[in-house]
Design a protein around this motif. Sequence first.
Motif, mmCIF file in Angstrom:
data_model
loop_
_atom_site.group_PDB
_atom_site.id
_atom_site.type_symbol
_atom_site.label_atom_id
_atom_site.label_comp_id
_atom_site.label_asym_id
_atom_site.label_seq_id
_atom_site.Cartn_x
_atom_site.Cartn_y
_atom_site.Cartn_z
ATOM 1 N N ILE A 1 6.578 6.963 -17.897
ATOM 2 C CA ILE A 1 7.861 6.764 -16.697
ATOM 3 C C ILE A 1 8.305 8.232 -16.442
ATOM 4 O O ILE A 1 8.556 8.880 -17.509
ATOM 5 C CB ILE A 1 8.786 5.778 -17.281
ATOM 6 N N CYS A 2 8.256 8.598 -15.282
ATOM 7 C CA CYS A 2 8.834 9.591 -14.757
ATOM 8 C C CYS A 2 9.718 9.677 -13.311
ATOM 9 O O CYS A 2 9.640 8.487 -12.721
ATOM 10 C CB CYS A 2 7.682 10.879 -14.958
ATOM 11 N N HIS A 3 10.181 10.689 -13.328
ATOM 12 C CA HIS A 3 11.071 10.715 -12.178
ATOM 13 C C HIS A 3 10.760 11.662 -11.220
ATOM 14 O O HIS A 3 10.900 12.978 -11.575
ATOM 15 C CB HIS A 3 12.732 10.794 -12.463
ATOM 16 N N LEU A 4 10.387 11.279 -9.812
ATOM 17 C CA LEU A 4 9.577 12.468 -9.081
ATOM 18 C C LEU A 4 10.441 12.218 -7.794
ATOM 19 O O LEU A 4 10.262 11.127 -7.079
ATOM 20 C CB LEU A 4 8.354 12.348 -8.993
ATOM 21 N N CYS B 1 4.036 3.881 -14.697
ATOM 22 C CA CYS B 1 2.395 4.120 -15.012
ATOM 23 C C CYS B 1 2.206 3.273 -16.055
ATOM 24 O O CYS B 1 2.426 3.637 -17.351
ATOM 25 C CB CYS B 1 1.874 5.475 -15.196
ATOM 26 N N THR B 2 1.237 2.198 -15.931
ATOM 27 C CA THR B 2 1.177 1.281 -17.144
ATOM 28 C C THR B 2 -0.180 1.780 -17.768
ATOM 29 O O THR B 2 -1.319 2.084 -17.360
ATOM 30 C CB THR B 2 0.683 -0.076 -16.551
ATOM 31 N N LYS C 1 -0.598 12.615 -14.344
ATOM 32 C CA LYS C 1 -2.230 12.892 -14.020
ATOM 33 C C LYS C 1 -3.304 12.207 -14.547
ATOM 34 O O LYS C 1 -3.961 12.167 -13.930
ATOM 35 C CB LYS C 1 -2.496 14.548 -14.337
ATOM 36 N N HIS C 2 -2.854 11.513 -15.592
ATOM 37 C CA HIS C 2 -3.790 10.529 -16.356
ATOM 38 C C HIS C 2 -3.823 9.233 -15.587
ATOM 39 O O HIS C 2 -4.711 8.437 -15.944
ATOM 40 C CB HIS C 2 -3.400 10.196 -17.582
ATOM 41 N N PHE C 3 -2.795 8.935 -14.674
ATOM 42 C CA PHE C 3 -2.982 7.580 -13.965
ATOM 43 C C PHE C 3 -3.407 7.760 -12.550
ATOM 44 O O PHE C 3 -3.248 6.707 -11.701
ATOM 45 C CB PHE C 3 -1.421 6.939 -13.968
ATOM 46 N N ILE C 4 -4.292 8.986 -12.134
ATOM 47 C CA ILE C 4 -4.486 9.097 -10.908
ATOM 48 C C ILE C 4 -5.766 7.899 -10.535
ATOM 49 O O ILE C 4 -6.521 7.190 -11.889
ATOM 50 C CB ILE C 4 -5.501 10.353 -10.632
ATOM 51 N N SER C 5 -5.839 7.235 -9.450
ATOM 52 C CA SER C 5 -6.756 5.895 -9.371
ATOM 53 C C SER C 5 -6.263 4.814 -9.959
ATOM 54 O O SER C 5 -7.037 3.871 -10.031
ATOM 55 C CB SER C 5 -8.285 6.120 -9.604
ATOM 56 N N SER C 6 -5.119 4.686 -10.361
ATOM 57 C CA SER C 6 -4.326 3.762 -11.001
ATOM 58 C C SER C 6 -3.215 3.040 -10.104
ATOM 59 O O SER C 6 -2.638 3.721 -9.510
ATOM 60 C CB SER C 6 -3.996 3.920 -12.389
ATOM 61 N N SER C 7 -2.918 1.657 -10.469
ATOM 62 C CA SER C 7 -1.773 1.038 -9.437
ATOM 63 C C SER C 7 -0.616 1.772 -10.320
ATOM 64 O O SER C 7 -0.619 1.559 -11.563
ATOM 65 C CB SER C 7 -2.018 -0.200 -9.780
ATOM 66 N N VAL C 8 0.371 2.185 -9.633
ATOM 67 C CA VAL C 8 1.805 2.448 -10.233
ATOM 68 C C VAL C 8 2.588 1.656 -9.529
ATOM 69 O O VAL C 8 2.786 0.895 -8.388
ATOM 70 C CB VAL C 8 1.927 4.011 -10.205
ATOM 71 N N GLU C 9 4.085 1.549 -9.915
ATOM 72 C CA GLU C 9 5.020 1.102 -9.511
ATOM 73 C C GLU C 9 6.137 2.207 -9.393
ATOM 74 O O GLU C 9 6.365 3.163 -10.061
ATOM 75 C CB GLU C 9 5.771 0.236 -10.478
ATOM 76 N N ALA C 10 6.969 2.230 -8.169
ATOM 77 C CA ALA C 10 7.956 3.219 -7.584
ATOM 78 C C ALA C 10 9.150 2.567 -7.791
ATOM 79 O O ALA C 10 9.294 1.178 -6.927
ATOM 80 C CB ALA C 10 7.674 4.000 -6.811
#
Length: 195
Positions: free
Chosen positions: A40-43, A30-31, A65-74
């Motif tokens: 960075i987390c592992h889920l 999550c940037t 939770k702070h990155f809802i509605s944001s672009s993420v990488e997995a």
Amino acid sequence: MNYPVKTYVESDNKALFDVIERFPLATMFCTGSDTTPSHICHLPVSLCRDTLTIFGHATRENPIKHFISSSVEAVFRGPDTYLSPKQVEGIKLPTWDYVTVHCTGMLESIDDYEQQLLTMQHILNAFENDNDPWQLSSVPEKQLKAMCNALIFFKVKLDTLTGNFKLSQNKGAETRAEIANLLCNTNPQISRYYD
């Protein structure tokens, strides 16, 4: 310089889905911004192939939770292995072969209780033993609601999906067959990808 090397790029969705489903522990990137540090987390997540969506949940304490509605990488890290010239006649220097899948998409929260239950059921369908699965229905309603309140449910509709399958493609067919044969005994999880 192009990276990853073109011969290592895997774009076949079936092969990529296989990695996500067999190795579902995603490393989520999550940037951040000026006000929110990167995270960075592992889920563990479950994949819906039809909608190209991954589903998961995290504790309410997780900064995701702070990155809802944001672009993420997995990133999904599949099997990997060290190969030595002592093991394989056709290679001159030690090398490392591996299988990874990289995805991007928008992180969205799932706030509706019924949708949260459907998400949990989707996850259970992915991970429970088919012969004798644990049932969500075995949990009393009050406990289910408390569980859902304690978690953040999310989905990521995948915008991009690509694989980096470094499997000694720069070697000849005979050498690759030798590697696959060796790995059948020492690392069968990766040997299946040499076909």
